[in-house]
Design an enzyme around this catalytic site. Sequence first.
Site, PDB file in Angstrom:
ATOM      1  N   ASP A 243     -19.288  -7.311  -9.829  1.00 17.72           N
ATOM      2  CA  ASP A 243     -19.441  -8.771  -9.890  1.00 17.72           C
ATOM      3  C   ASP A 243     -19.140  -9.457  -8.564  1.00 17.72           C
ATOM      4  O   ASP A 243     -18.248  -9.065  -7.820  1.00 17.72           O
ATOM      5  CB  ASP A 243     -18.509  -9.345 -10.963  1.00 17.72           C
TER       6      ASP A 243
ATOM      7  N   ASP B  36     -25.868  -5.653 -20.317  1.00 12.73           N
ATOM      8  CA  ASP B  36     -24.693  -5.201 -19.570  1.00 12.73           C
ATOM      9  C   ASP B  36     -24.329  -3.752 -19.916  1.00 12.73           C
ATOM     10  O   ASP B  36     -24.973  -3.122 -20.762  1.00 12.73           O
ATOM     11  CB  ASP B  36     -23.542  -6.183 -19.878  1.00 12.73           C
TER      12      ASP B  36
ATOM     13  N   ASN C 228     -25.339   3.864 -11.623  1.00 17.91           N
ATOM     14  CA  ASN C 228     -26.209   5.035 -11.811  1.00 17.91           C
ATOM     15  C   ASN C 228     -27.515   4.896 -11.029  1.00 17.91           C
ATOM     16  O   ASN C 228     -28.565   5.336 -11.476  1.00 17.91           O
ATOM     17  CB  ASN C 228     -26.512   5.226 -13.302  1.00 17.91           C
TER      18      ASN C 228
ATOM     19  N   TRP D  11     -24.463  -2.550 -12.679  1.00 20.05           N
ATOM     20  CA  TRP D  11     -23.643  -2.647 -11.462  1.00 20.05           C
ATOM     21  C   TRP D  11     -23.978  -1.609 -10.385  1.00 20.05           C
ATOM     22  O   TRP D  11     -23.181  -1.376  -9.468  1.00 20.05           O
ATOM     23  CB  TRP D  11     -22.138  -2.544 -11.827  1.00 20.05           C
ATOM     24  N   GLY D  12     -25.134  -0.954 -10.532  1.00 15.95           N
ATOM     25  CA  GLY D  12     -25.505   0.029  -9.518  1.00 15.95           C
ATOM     26  C   GLY D  12     -24.800   1.357  -9.690  1.00 15.95           C
ATOM     27  O   GLY D  12     -24.935   2.244  -8.841  1.00 15.95           O
TER      28      GLY D  12
HETATM   29  C1  GLA Z   1     -19.904  -8.099 -16.530  1.00 20.75           C
HETATM   30  C2  GLA Z   1     -21.113  -8.599 -15.750  1.00 20.75           C
HETATM   31  C3  GLA Z   1     -20.920 -10.077 -15.436  1.00 20.75           C
HETATM   32  C4  GLA Z   1     -20.743 -10.858 -16.721  1.00 20.75           C
HETATM   33  C5  GLA Z   1     -19.574 -10.299 -17.531  1.00 20.75           C
HETATM   34  C6  GLA Z   1     -19.487 -10.909 -18.915  1.00 20.75           C
HETATM   35  O1  GLA Z   1     -18.764  -8.110 -15.749  1.00 20.75           O
HETATM   36  O2  GLA Z   1     -21.296  -7.868 -14.573  1.00 20.75           O
HETATM   37  O3  GLA Z   1     -22.015 -10.567 -14.702  1.00 20.75           O
HETATM   38  O4  GLA Z   1     -21.921 -10.791 -17.474  1.00 20.75           O
HETATM   39  O5  GLA Z   1     -19.693  -8.893 -17.700  1.00 20.75           O
HETATM   40  O6  GLA Z   1     -18.426 -10.398 -19.663  1.00 20.75           O
END
Ligand code: GLA
Length: 408
Positions: free
Chosen positions: A207, A152, A189, A186-187
């Site tokens: 998410d 992450d 970069n 999360w895209g």
């Molecule tokens: C981020 C990720 C989620 C999950 C949470 C856990 O938000 O994008 O998919 O893994 O962290 O805290």
Amino acid sequence: MRSTILTWATGFLIGWASLAANAEKFPHLADTPAMGWNSWNTFDCNVDESMIREMADAMVESGLKAAGYEYINIDDCWHGERDAQGNIQVNKERFPSGMKALADYVHQRGLKLGIYSDAGNTTCAGYPGSRGYEYQDARTYAEWGIDYLKYDWCDTENINPIGAYTTMRDALKRAGRPILFSICEWGDNQPWSWAQDVGHSWRVSGDIYPCWDCELSWGSWSSWGVLKILDMRADERLRQYAGPGHWNDYDMLEVGNGMTEAQDRSHFTLWAMLNSPLIAGNDLRNMSDATRDILTNRDIIALNQDPLGVQAMKYLHQGELMIYVKPLEGGDWAFMFLNRGDTPLSYTHDWAHHFEVKDDQFGHHINFHDQQFTWRRLWRDGEGDTSKPLRLKLAAHDVAVLRLSPVR
Ligand code: GLA
């Protein structure tokens, strides 16, 4: 002297070669998109070893394993503190038997175990991240028998994403156990443009949330419904970067987590067409028959796992109707008709009118004037061919999918 120089030179070459060999990800761990289950969407931080064991049992008993699902992935919050040597430990209350024993349990069922960490100092839920401990953590995961790492991007201010993810890739490679590397930044970069050789998949968005078209704001960030992620990221820009071994990850599935059956069906079909990893996010221990039937639909899974590995492309968007097409191995194609709207939709697709399909990015083309196809409907019975128009009635938020095969 000559032999000293020769020995030295040989040693240098071997050292360089082994370093170079390390500087790549493990091959063939994701020739097709990963399939599995992850704890986050349903359980949030409430993870413990008995629940994970039960989930592994349920993956087998429910038929998900037989349908191709294989990874049991523990998301955030499994962590304890680091010990005096800096080794990461599990939370001993939640995982009293330890991670190695859990991995053994999962492996005994023919499944694989995934874990979660973060490139920063702390994970998104505030547990120890891997920053500065990459090689040590990778060794620990390998010793535990871990098979998949979701990595992450919280708490990473001033960290270079390419550097951070490449460091963990190299650490995993050095640790020696094949671990699928799932990038989760999360895209932010544009990982699609640099992560092909770094990870086996990369998240393309923030998410997911189990709703059709909503945005749920958390202040500085939002969670997104199915159509929001689709509109944000399912386009030509991204699809060109996906292929065997490296996939766009549209986030874990929300099938069975509160949407309608039609929405779940469409969500699952879209993720399959987009070659996203198919990581279920519901409670496998008590899902409805409808949820299980969606998650185990072999025809739809076959689109996702097609060896050609070409992501679907948007073919037509007309009002609430969207058509995605996906070239498949052996000259087959999948056609997906999606009703985004809140009311039923009748639509007639005239192949003679829409006679051309051109996938210039991957070099696949159809001309229905020159080539006839038979089709079979997926999700329900139905057959036909492209010599006459196709009439469809689509319920709100529902989908129709055809698999076309060339008439030879
Ligand atoms: C981020 C990720 C989620 C999950 C949470 C856990 O938000 O994008 O998919 O893994 O962290 O805290």
